[in-house]
Design a protein around this motif. Structure first.
Motif, PDB file in Angstrom:
ATOM      1  N   MET A  26       0.845  -1.207   0.000  1.00  0.00           N
ATOM      2  CA  MET A  26       0.000   0.000   0.000  1.00  0.00           C
ATOM      3  C   MET A  26       0.874   1.249   0.000  1.00  0.00           C
ATOM      4  N   SER A  27       1.926   1.234   0.763  1.00  0.00           N
ATOM      5  CA  SER A  27       2.826   2.378   0.850  1.00  0.00           C
ATOM      6  C   SER A  27       3.477   2.676  -0.496  1.00  0.00           C
ATOM      7  N   ILE A  28       3.971   1.633  -1.165  1.00  0.00           N
ATOM      8  CA  ILE A  28       4.624   1.798  -2.471  1.00  0.00           C
ATOM      9  C   ILE A  28       3.652   2.378  -3.485  1.00  0.00           C
ATOM     10  N   ILE A  29       2.433   1.844  -3.517  1.00  0.00           N
ATOM     11  CA  ILE A  29       1.436   2.309  -4.478  1.00  0.00           C
ATOM     12  C   ILE A  29       1.034   3.757  -4.195  1.00  0.00           C
ATOM     13  N   LEU A  30       0.781   4.082  -2.934  1.00  0.00           N
ATOM     14  CA  LEU A  30       0.374   5.450  -2.600  1.00  0.00           C
ATOM     15  C   LEU A  30       1.474   6.458  -2.897  1.00  0.00           C
ATOM     16  N   GLU A  31       2.709   6.141  -2.537  1.00  0.00           N
ATOM     17  CA  GLU A  31       3.814   7.064  -2.809  1.00  0.00           C
ATOM     18  C   GLU A  31       4.010   7.263  -4.305  1.00  0.00           C
ATOM     19  N   GLY A  32       3.900   6.177  -5.073  1.00  0.00           N
ATOM     20  CA  GLY A  32       4.014   6.304  -6.525  1.00  0.00           C
ATOM     21  C   GLY A  32       2.916   7.164  -7.110  1.00  0.00           C
ATOM     22  N   THR A  33       1.711   7.024  -6.603  1.00  0.00           N
ATOM     23  CA  THR A  33       0.590   7.827  -7.065  1.00  0.00           C
ATOM     24  C   THR A  33       0.796   9.292  -6.731  1.00  0.00           C
ATOM     25  N   LEU A  34       1.285   9.579  -5.532  1.00  0.00           N
ATOM     26  CA  LEU A  34       1.535  10.966  -5.134  1.00  0.00           C
ATOM     27  C   LEU A  34       2.641  11.597  -5.983  1.00  0.00           C
ATOM     28  N   ASP A  35       3.679  10.818  -6.288  1.00  0.00           N
ATOM     29  CA  ASP A  35       4.739  11.329  -7.160  1.00  0.00           C
ATOM     30  C   ASP A  35       4.202  11.637  -8.552  1.00  0.00           C
ATOM     31  N   ALA A  36       3.303  10.771  -9.050  1.00  0.00           N
ATOM     32  CA  ALA A  36       2.700  11.014 -10.360  1.00  0.00           C
ATOM     33  C   ALA A  36       1.836  12.271 -10.334  1.00  0.00           C
ATOM     34  N   GLU A  37       1.146  12.504  -9.225  1.00  0.00           N
ATOM     35  CA  GLU A  37       0.361  13.734  -9.078  1.00  0.00           C
ATOM     36  C   GLU A  37       1.268  14.957  -9.150  1.00  0.00           C
ATOM     37  N   MET A  38       2.435  14.878  -8.504  1.00  0.00           N
ATOM     38  CA  MET A  38       3.380  15.996  -8.521  1.00  0.00           C
ATOM     39  C   MET A  38       3.891  16.225  -9.940  1.00  0.00           C
ATOM     40  N   ASN A  39       4.201  15.149 -10.658  1.00  0.00           N
ATOM     41  CA  ASN A  39       4.640  15.283 -12.054  1.00  0.00           C
ATOM     42  C   ASN A  39       3.605  16.037 -12.870  1.00  0.00           C
TER      43      ASN A  39
END
Length: 133
Positions: A26-39
């Motif tokens: 869950m942590s990996i998926i959420l962090e990846g999603t947040l990074d994509a939002e920042m991009n």
């Protein structure tokens, strides 16, 4: 899942180990999603300064503790220099993830979707829906 267990030399002995693995996923998926939002917010991906068309930029991460049915997990939330970046998947003062969202993520992973595919799918969902959080 078996590849993840082999690659990370994880041995499941009891329910606590399963909870730990699910929390990590869950942590990996959420962090990846947040990074994509920042991009998307900045209009360029990390280290892609050639395509930067904004005077705003990344400014590291802050820690946030999220409460899940698998236990508490700490995630890295990206920041921008101007402080204008507003999260969509996880709201500013939100600290709980619903069980419904957890079940959807686990289901996608169990069906063979990669974490990158799940992140992409979540971004598509949360562009128009925010009912899972």
């Amino acid at each position: 899942m078996s590849n993840y267990l082999k690659e990370n030399d994880v041995h499941i002995k009891d329910g606590t180990d399963v909870n730990s693995i699910m929390r990590d996923m869950m942590s990996i998926i959420l962090e990846g999603t947040l990074d994509a939002e920042m991009n998307e917010e900045l209009g360029y991906s990390r280290y892609d300064y050639k395509n930067k068309e904004t005077d705003n930029s990344r400014n590291g991460y802050s820690k946030k503790t999220m409460h899940t049915s698998y236990g508490d997990m700490e995630i890295d939330v990206p920041r921008d220099r101007k402080g204008k970046f507003e999260l969509q998947v996880i709201k500013k003062h939100q600290n709980t993830i619903t069980q419904d969202m957890e079940e959807k993520i686990i289901s996608m992973y169990a069906k063979g979707m990669t974490t990158a595919d799940i992140e992409s799918h979540m971004r598509g969902l949360y562009g128009s829906m925010e009912v899972f959080l």
